[in-house]
Enzyme design. Structure first.
Site, PDB file in Angstrom:
ATOM      1  N   HIS A  72       0.847  -1.197   0.000  1.00 45.84           N
ATOM      2  CA  HIS A  72       0.000   0.000   0.000  1.00 45.84           C
ATOM      3  C   HIS A  72       0.878   1.241   0.000  1.00 45.84           C
ATOM      4  CE1 HIS A  72      -4.040  -1.769   1.633  1.00 45.84           C
ATOM      5  NE2 HIS A  72      -3.573  -2.431   0.595  1.00 45.84           N
ATOM      6  N   TYR A 201      -8.788   5.338   8.215  1.00 48.26           N
ATOM      7  CA  TYR A 201      -8.842   5.688   9.634  1.00 48.26           C
ATOM      8  C   TYR A 201      -9.855   6.824   9.751  1.00 48.26           C
ATOM      9  CZ  TYR A 201      -4.448   3.153  10.624  1.00 48.26           C
ATOM     10  OH  TYR A 201      -3.479   2.192  10.776  1.00 48.26           O
ATOM     11  N   PRO A 294      -3.114   0.014  19.457  1.00 43.32           N
ATOM     12  CA  PRO A 294      -2.924  -0.484  18.088  1.00 43.32           C
ATOM     13  C   PRO A 294      -2.977   0.569  16.982  1.00 43.32           C
ATOM     14  CG  PRO A 294      -5.078  -1.131  18.933  1.00 43.32           C
ATOM     15  CD  PRO A 294      -4.327  -0.527  20.075  1.00 43.32           C
ATOM     16  N   TYR A 384       4.550   6.341  10.194  1.00 40.95           N
ATOM     17  CA  TYR A 384       3.697   5.194   9.892  1.00 40.95           C
ATOM     18  C   TYR A 384       4.446   4.193   9.024  1.00 40.95           C
ATOM     19  CZ  TYR A 384      -0.659   2.636   9.040  1.00 40.95           C
ATOM     20  OH  TYR A 384      -1.620   1.668   9.004  1.00 40.95           O
TER      21      TYR A 384
HETATM   22  P1  FAD Z   1       3.524 -12.241  21.443  1.00 37.99           P
HETATM   23  O1  FAD Z   1       3.022 -12.324  20.056  1.00 37.99           O
HETATM   24  O2  FAD Z   1       2.554 -11.902  22.510  1.00 37.99           O
HETATM   25  O3  FAD Z   1       4.234 -13.603  21.762  1.00 37.99           O
HETATM   26  C1  FAD Z   1       4.642 -13.947  23.074  1.00 37.99           C
HETATM   27  C2  FAD Z   1       4.548 -15.439  23.237  1.00 37.99           C
HETATM   28  O4  FAD Z   1       5.047 -15.797  24.515  1.00 37.99           O
HETATM   29  C3  FAD Z   1       3.120 -15.922  23.163  1.00 37.99           C
HETATM   30  O5  FAD Z   1       2.998 -16.919  22.161  1.00 37.99           O
HETATM   31  C4  FAD Z   1       2.840 -16.449  24.557  1.00 37.99           C
HETATM   32  O6  FAD Z   1       1.961 -17.541  24.560  1.00 37.99           O
HETATM   33  C5  FAD Z   1       4.247 -16.830  25.019  1.00 37.99           C
HETATM   34  N1  FAD Z   1       4.383 -16.924  26.472  1.00 37.99           N
HETATM   35  C6  FAD Z   1       3.732 -16.194  27.417  1.00 37.99           C
HETATM   36  N2  FAD Z   1       4.062 -16.610  28.654  1.00 37.99           N
HETATM   37  C7  FAD Z   1       4.959 -17.614  28.478  1.00 37.99           C
HETATM   38  C8  FAD Z   1       5.663 -18.453  29.393  1.00 37.99           C
HETATM   39  N3  FAD Z   1       5.484 -18.353  30.727  1.00 37.99           N
HETATM   40  N4  FAD Z   1       6.496 -19.398  28.901  1.00 37.99           N
HETATM   41  C9  FAD Z   1       6.646 -19.523  27.546  1.00 37.99           C
HETATM   42  N5  FAD Z   1       5.993 -18.761  26.648  1.00 37.99           N
HETATM   43  C10 FAD Z   1       5.164 -17.815  27.104  1.00 37.99           C
HETATM   44  N6  FAD Z   1      -0.082  -4.929  16.659  1.00 37.99           N
HETATM   45  C11 FAD Z   1      -0.188  -4.245  15.532  1.00 37.99           C
HETATM   46  O7  FAD Z   1       0.846  -3.747  15.045  1.00 37.99           O
HETATM   47  N7  FAD Z   1      -1.434  -4.110  14.916  1.00 37.99           N
HETATM   48  C12 FAD Z   1      -2.552  -4.717  15.412  1.00 37.99           C
HETATM   49  O8  FAD Z   1      -3.615  -4.635  14.836  1.00 37.99           O
HETATM   50  C13 FAD Z   1      -2.460  -5.453  16.584  1.00 37.99           C
HETATM   51  N8  FAD Z   1      -3.538  -6.092  17.115  1.00 37.99           N
HETATM   52  C14 FAD Z   1      -3.389  -6.798  18.276  1.00 37.99           C
HETATM   53  C15 FAD Z   1      -4.464  -7.463  18.827  1.00 37.99           C
HETATM   54  C16 FAD Z   1      -4.329  -8.172  20.038  1.00 37.99           C
HETATM   55  C17 FAD Z   1      -5.514  -8.884  20.633  1.00 37.99           C
HETATM   56  C18 FAD Z   1      -3.067  -8.207  20.692  1.00 37.99           C
HETATM   57  C19 FAD Z   1      -2.890  -8.943  22.006  1.00 37.99           C
HETATM   58  C20 FAD Z   1      -1.996  -7.573  20.109  1.00 37.99           C
HETATM   59  C21 FAD Z   1      -2.132  -6.864  18.913  1.00 37.99           C
HETATM   60  N9  FAD Z   1      -1.057  -6.222  18.309  1.00 37.99           N
HETATM   61  C22 FAD Z   1      -1.179  -5.526  17.179  1.00 37.99           C
HETATM   62  C23 FAD Z   1       0.253  -6.279  18.886  1.00 37.99           C
HETATM   63  C24 FAD Z   1       1.084  -7.361  18.216  1.00 37.99           C
HETATM   64  O9  FAD Z   1       0.276  -8.484  17.954  1.00 37.99           O
HETATM   65  C25 FAD Z   1       2.185  -7.672  19.155  1.00 37.99           C
HETATM   66  O10 FAD Z   1       2.940  -6.476  19.319  1.00 37.99           O
HETATM   67  C26 FAD Z   1       3.087  -8.800  18.683  1.00 37.99           C
HETATM   68  O11 FAD Z   1       2.399 -10.024  18.742  1.00 37.99           O
HETATM   69  C27 FAD Z   1       4.338  -8.858  19.547  1.00 37.99           C
HETATM   70  O12 FAD Z   1       5.020 -10.037  19.315  1.00 37.99           O
HETATM   71  P2  FAD Z   1       5.790 -10.750  20.487  1.00 37.99           P
HETATM   72  O13 FAD Z   1       6.420 -11.946  19.858  1.00 37.99           O
HETATM   73  O14 FAD Z   1       6.637  -9.762  21.189  1.00 37.99           O
HETATM   74  O15 FAD Z   1       4.688 -11.174  21.552  1.00 37.99           O
HETATM   75  C1  DHB Z   2      -4.624  -3.192  11.499  1.00 38.25           C
HETATM   76  C2  DHB Z   2      -4.502  -2.903  12.828  1.00 38.25           C
HETATM   77  C3  DHB Z   2      -4.040  -1.673  13.215  1.00 38.25           C
HETATM   78  O1  DHB Z   2      -3.909  -1.378  14.515  1.00 38.25           O
HETATM   79  C4  DHB Z   2      -3.725  -0.706  12.300  1.00 38.25           C
HETATM   80  O2  DHB Z   2      -3.321   0.512  12.722  1.00 38.25           O
HETATM   81  C5  DHB Z   2      -3.835  -0.999  10.967  1.00 38.25           C
HETATM   82  C6  DHB Z   2      -4.292  -2.251  10.564  1.00 38.25           C
HETATM   83  C7  DHB Z   2      -5.136  -4.506  11.084  1.00 38.25           C
HETATM   84  O3  DHB Z   2      -5.428  -5.338  11.940  1.00 38.25           O
HETATM   85  O4  DHB Z   2      -5.247  -4.748   9.872  1.00 38.25           O
END
Ligand code: FAD
Ligand code: DHB
Length: 391
Positions: A72, A201, A294, A384
């Site tokens: 995009h 947005y 987010p 962004y």
């Molecule tokens: P995570 O993906 O959270 O991975 C951490 C892992 O550690 C998990 O699999 C968990 O199960 C594991 N874990 C936890 N405790 C333990 C333990 N005791 N022992 C072993 N493993 C463990 N970001 C965006 O940019 N846009 C979005 O739209 C967006 N939507 C989101 C929606 C939701 C519901 C959530 C929760 C987050 C969202 N995010 C979004 C944020 C984004 O998904 C996270 O920033 C990203 O997943 C970070 O990756 P990570 O690997 O650091 O953490």
């Molecule tokens: C999406 C989520 C976001 O927080 C954003 O800023 C843009 C896109 C998504 O889930 O596609």
């Protein structure tokens, strides 16, 4: 077990770190509480910055984005009777990619399995030990309940907001900052072609709304809702009606096409930073160290950027016993973290209705400025589309 780096968490940060370390000849063992299927199915982020895509390509993980991602040029920003396109390529020389976290997670799992890397899913009781020494170790029970111990030169805490790594740093040597927002997002996934070519947005007196997508046939949409909202109070018809009103159905001939809703959830919003991101031989990456609201799509990209710094730092620490990059890791990572914290807070507070009419006038003024001034638009575009790794 003995390995170079024990990694806690098999989300994007943990699996990407294992991949980057392996490319540098560094072994790792990944420990994850959830099942592989659960981690793969979590519906989360949808946007990759250009630096994230560059990094994935350089690491040999770009085939999925190249085949299934949608590049995009920018986004639409709108408020009632106004819709403006910001072209990031013109404004900042960079684009973004629509590529779901579920797709990226699948790519990372496929690469991990193809390489035969050690990932323990379905574990319990993860505990971190002797982090102040040169010989830290991690204990856990595997999916069969058998106690396991991983001895390593370093531990990477990639275990998200609720894992044990964050609290393994001594409280008296740690600072935290937090902001909780008075609203949440109701997110849906729908089996319908997106009604827009690029993300919308939308500021609206009823609350923020966003139209995103996952593919040519799957739409992802969000509505601002009060904290504590129950999805049971939002049947599909109510959601589509609110989206149509807030996104401007009928405005200048634009229409929102509804479709079958396949997933519905409420996401609370929080800003959080923990500093430093390192204690002894423990290094935090991704959501384990910080959370952003987010709006602005930074969470996943920050996790990728952390790991891009951490992998070479751990490589030099483990192979050459050279701690220069490891010592610099926290400060270097936090520079980008705070930039993204500010951008996510700014996008969030510019677009969500707080209930205060003065705030609403300031928001509209800010929206008029970022959509009419090249300097204003370029600032949004630069943040962004994303800053270079190491910013
Ligand atoms: P995570 O993906 O959270 O991975 C951490 C892992 O550690 C998990 O699999 C968990 O199960 C594991 N874990 C936890 N405790 C333990 C333990 N005791 N022992 C072993 N493993 C463990 N970001 C965006 O940019 N846009 C979005 O739209 C967006 N939507 C989101 C929606 C939701 C519901 C959530 C929760 C987050 C969202 N995010 C979004 C944020 C984004 O998904 C996270 O920033 C990203 O997943 C970070 O990756 P990570 O690997 O650091 O953490
Ligand atoms: C999406 C989520 C976001 O927080 C954003 O800023 C843009 C896109 C998504 O889930 O596609």
């Amino acid at each position: 077990m003995r390995t170079d780096v024990a990694i806690i968490g098999a989300g994007p940060a943990g699996l990407l770190l294992a991949h980057l370390l392996a490319a540098d000849g560094i072994a790792s063992v990944v420990v994850e509480t959830r099942t592989k299927e659960y981690v793969a199915a979590r519906i989360r982020a949808g946007i990759l910055e250009s630096a994230s895509v560059d990094l994935l390509r350089a690491a040999g993980l770009g085939a999925g984005v190249d085949a299934g991602g949608d590049q995009h040029r920018g986004i639409y920003l709108q408020w009632p009777s106004q819709r403006h396109h910001l072209d990031f390529v013109d404004l900042a020389g960079r684009s973004v990619w629509v590529y779901g976290q579920t797709q990226l997670q699948a790519d990372l799992v496929a690469a991990s399995e193809a390489a035969g890397r050690a990932v323990y899913y379905g574990t319990s009781g993860t505990a971190l030990h002797d982090l102040d020494t040169g010989h830290p170790f991690v204990t856990f029970a595997d999916s069969a309940g058998t106690p396991q111990r991983v001895d390593a030169a370093a531990v990477a805490g990639c275990d998200g907001s609720f894992g044990p790594s964050r609290s393994a740093l001594p409280a008296d040597q740690t600072s935290t900052w937090e902001r909780v927002y008075p609203y949440s997002w109701l997110g849906i996934l729908a089996d319908v072609a997106p009604s827009t070519d690029e993300l919308i947005y939308a500021w609206h007196p009823d609350g923020f709304a966003m139209h995103s997508m996952r593919s040519a046939t799957v739409s992802r949409l969000y509505l601002q809702v009060p904290n504590g909202t129950d999805t049971a109070d939002w049947p599909d018809d109510r959601i589509w009606a609110a989206l149509a009103a807030r996104l401007g159905h009928g405005q200048d001939g634009w229409t929102l096409t509804p479709g079958p809703v396949t997933d519905k959830s409420v996401l609370p919003m929080r800003s959080f930073v923990q500093s430093p991101m390192r204690h002894g031989r423990l290094f935090l990456a991704g959501d384990a160290a910080h959370t952003v609201p987010p709006t602005g799509a930074k969470g996943l990209n920050l996790a990728i950027a952390d790991v891009a710094l951490l992998a070479p730092a751990l490589g030099r620490l483990v192979r050459k016993n050279d701690a220069a990059l490891a010592d610099a890791y926290s400060d270097t990572a936090l520079r980008r973290v705070w930039r993204c914290e500010h951008f996510s807070w700014w996008m969030t507070t510019m677009l969500h209705i707080s209930g205060d009419p003065f705030d609403a006038q300031l928001q509209l003024s800010q929206l008029r400025w970022v959509t009419s001034s090249t300097a204003g638009a370029a600032g949004l575009a630069e943040n962004y589309a994303g800053l270079p790794i190491g910013f």
